[in-house]
Design an enzyme around this catalytic site. Structure first.
Site, PDB file in Angstrom:
ATOM      1  N   HIS A  37      42.867   3.686  27.180  1.00 47.39           N
ATOM      2  CA  HIS A  37      41.461   3.260  27.541  1.00 47.39           C
ATOM      3  C   HIS A  37      40.515   3.374  26.066  1.00 47.39           C
ATOM      4  CE1 HIS A  37      38.188   2.170  29.862  1.00 47.39           C
ATOM      5  NE2 HIS A  37      37.477   2.990  29.311  1.00 47.39           N
ATOM      6  N   SER A  43      41.508   7.204  24.768  1.00 44.87           N
ATOM      7  CA  SER A  43      41.986   8.150  25.771  1.00 44.87           C
ATOM      8  C   SER A  43      43.309   7.644  26.262  1.00 44.87           C
ATOM      9  CB  SER A  43      41.099   8.703  26.846  1.00 44.87           C
ATOM     10  OG  SER A  43      39.663   8.843  26.450  1.00 44.87           O
ATOM     11  N   ASP A  70      40.231   4.313  35.701  1.00 47.25           N
ATOM     12  CA  ASP A  70      39.856   4.984  34.419  1.00 47.25           C
ATOM     13  C   ASP A  70      39.236   6.611  34.640  1.00 47.25           C
ATOM     14  OD1 ASP A  70      40.448   2.612  32.953  1.00 47.25           O
ATOM     15  OD2 ASP A  70      38.473   2.010  32.957  1.00 47.25           O
ATOM     16  N   ASN A  84      47.954   4.751  30.940  1.00 48.13           N
ATOM     17  CA  ASN A  84      46.994   3.782  30.437  1.00 48.13           C
ATOM     18  C   ASN A  84      46.357   4.303  29.295  1.00 48.13           C
ATOM     19  OD1 ASN A  84      45.488   1.398  30.529  1.00 48.13           O
ATOM     20  ND2 ASN A  84      43.855   2.364  31.217  1.00 48.13           N
TER      21      ASN A  84
HETATM   22  C1  GAR Z   1      43.169  -1.864  23.560  1.00 50.08           C
HETATM   23  O1  GAR Z   1      41.978  -1.636  23.080  1.00 50.08           O
HETATM   24  C2  GAR Z   1      43.195  -1.074  25.247  1.00 50.08           C
HETATM   25  O2  GAR Z   1      42.641   0.079  24.868  1.00 50.08           O
HETATM   26  C3  GAR Z   1      42.458  -2.039  26.011  1.00 50.08           C
HETATM   27  O3  GAR Z   1      42.595  -3.140  25.693  1.00 50.08           O
HETATM   28  C4  GAR Z   1      43.000  -3.357  24.289  1.00 50.08           C
HETATM   29  C5  GAR Z   1      44.474  -3.932  24.339  1.00 50.08           C
HETATM   30  O4  GAR Z   1      44.847  -4.482  22.857  1.00 50.08           O
HETATM   31  N1  GAR Z   1      42.554  -1.642  27.459  1.00 50.08           N
HETATM   32  C6  GAR Z   1      41.537  -1.553  28.243  1.00 50.08           C
HETATM   33  O5  GAR Z   1      40.588  -2.068  27.910  1.00 50.08           O
HETATM   34  C7  GAR Z   1      42.049  -1.169  29.752  1.00 50.08           C
HETATM   35  N2  GAR Z   1      41.092  -1.085  30.534  1.00 50.08           N
HETATM   36  P1  GAR Z   1      46.215  -4.752  22.744  1.00 50.08           P
HETATM   37  O6  GAR Z   1      46.582  -5.811  23.539  1.00 50.08           O
HETATM   38  O7  GAR Z   1      46.223  -5.460  21.398  1.00 50.08           O
HETATM   39  O8  GAR Z   1      47.243  -3.595  22.718  1.00 50.08           O
END
Ligand code: GAR
Length: 212
Positions: A109, A136, A145, A107
């Site tokens: 994060h 991360s 997480d 994942n």
């Molecule tokens: C990203 O910032 C990712 O790190 C976060 O969602 C966003 C997705 O962006 N993920 C989380 O918060 C997971 N808990 P994207 O759809 O443009 O890749």
């Protein structure tokens, strides 16, 4: 080549980087499918534009997490995926599902774990006044997480930065580091043993850290 499934819930900008990196050969792997729990996620469109099979599994149509995950598992198996990448996938997964894919699911994060697990990480960093922030990449375990961290990318936060700035800065880091780490995984260079990460057979004493 290793077969990858990507799970998304939203825009899919990280998915796009992964698609582009597979196309360019930077990642030696094939994205064999994209699953979204949100029917309107733009990530689905990105996959379709790249001729990657997609599957919507709308969690609202399932009685509980377990039955939702039965369907996700079925699709992952159908596509014969070996590596599962969560890229903005906003559903909590049950221990049964996570354990099934132990060492095979990672994942991204948006924080420097273990700091700021959970949601709204950028707002919380600004509220606290931290001057360092980042993202991360970690193996997924049943604690949210909290799986072993493979790598982190770090940026500074300026007193003048607002939420939009910080989000943009960290997203840029994510786009850099996720394809890099996936290229290592696809090449068989990263492994999880116990709760320890190994790179080229050497145990990492701390996550690989990249300052951008
Ligand atoms: C990203 O910032 C990712 O790190 C976060 O969602 C966003 C997705 O962006 N993920 C989380 O918060 C997971 N808990 P994207 O759809 O443009 O890749």
């Amino acid at each position: 080549m290793i077969r990858i499934v990507v799970l998304v819930s939203g825009d899919g900008s990280n998915l796009q980087q992964l698609i582009d990196s597979c196309h360019s050969g930077r990642i030696r792997a094939q994205i064999v499918g994209v699953v979204s729990n949100e029917p309107n996620a733009y990530g689905l469109e990105r996959a379709r534009l790249a001729n990657i099979p997609t599957q919507v599994i709308n969690h609202r149509e399932y009685a509980d997490r377990a039955s939702f995950e039965v369907e996700v598992t079925r699709v992952i198996q159908e596509w014969k995926a070996e590596l599962i990448l969560l890229a903005g996938f906003m559903r909590v997964l049950t221990p049964a599902f996570v354990n099934r894919y132990s060492g095979q699911m990672i994942n991204i994060h948006p924080s420097l774990l273990p700091a700021y697990r959970g949601l709204n990480t950028h707002a919380r960093v600004l509220e606290t006044g931290d001057r360092m922030h980042g993202c991360s990449i970690h193996f997924v375990t049943s604690d949210l997480d909290a799986g072993a961290v493979i790598a982190q990318a770090v940026t500074n936060v300026l007193p003048t930065d607002d939420l939009a700035h910080v989000t943009q800065k960290v997203r840029k880091l994510e786009h850099h580091i996720y394809p890099l780490v996936v290229s290592w995984l696809a090449a068989g260079r990263i492994a999880l043993l116990g709760n320890k990460v190994y790179l080229d057979g050497q145990e990492l004493q701390s996550p690989i850290c990249i300052y951008l």
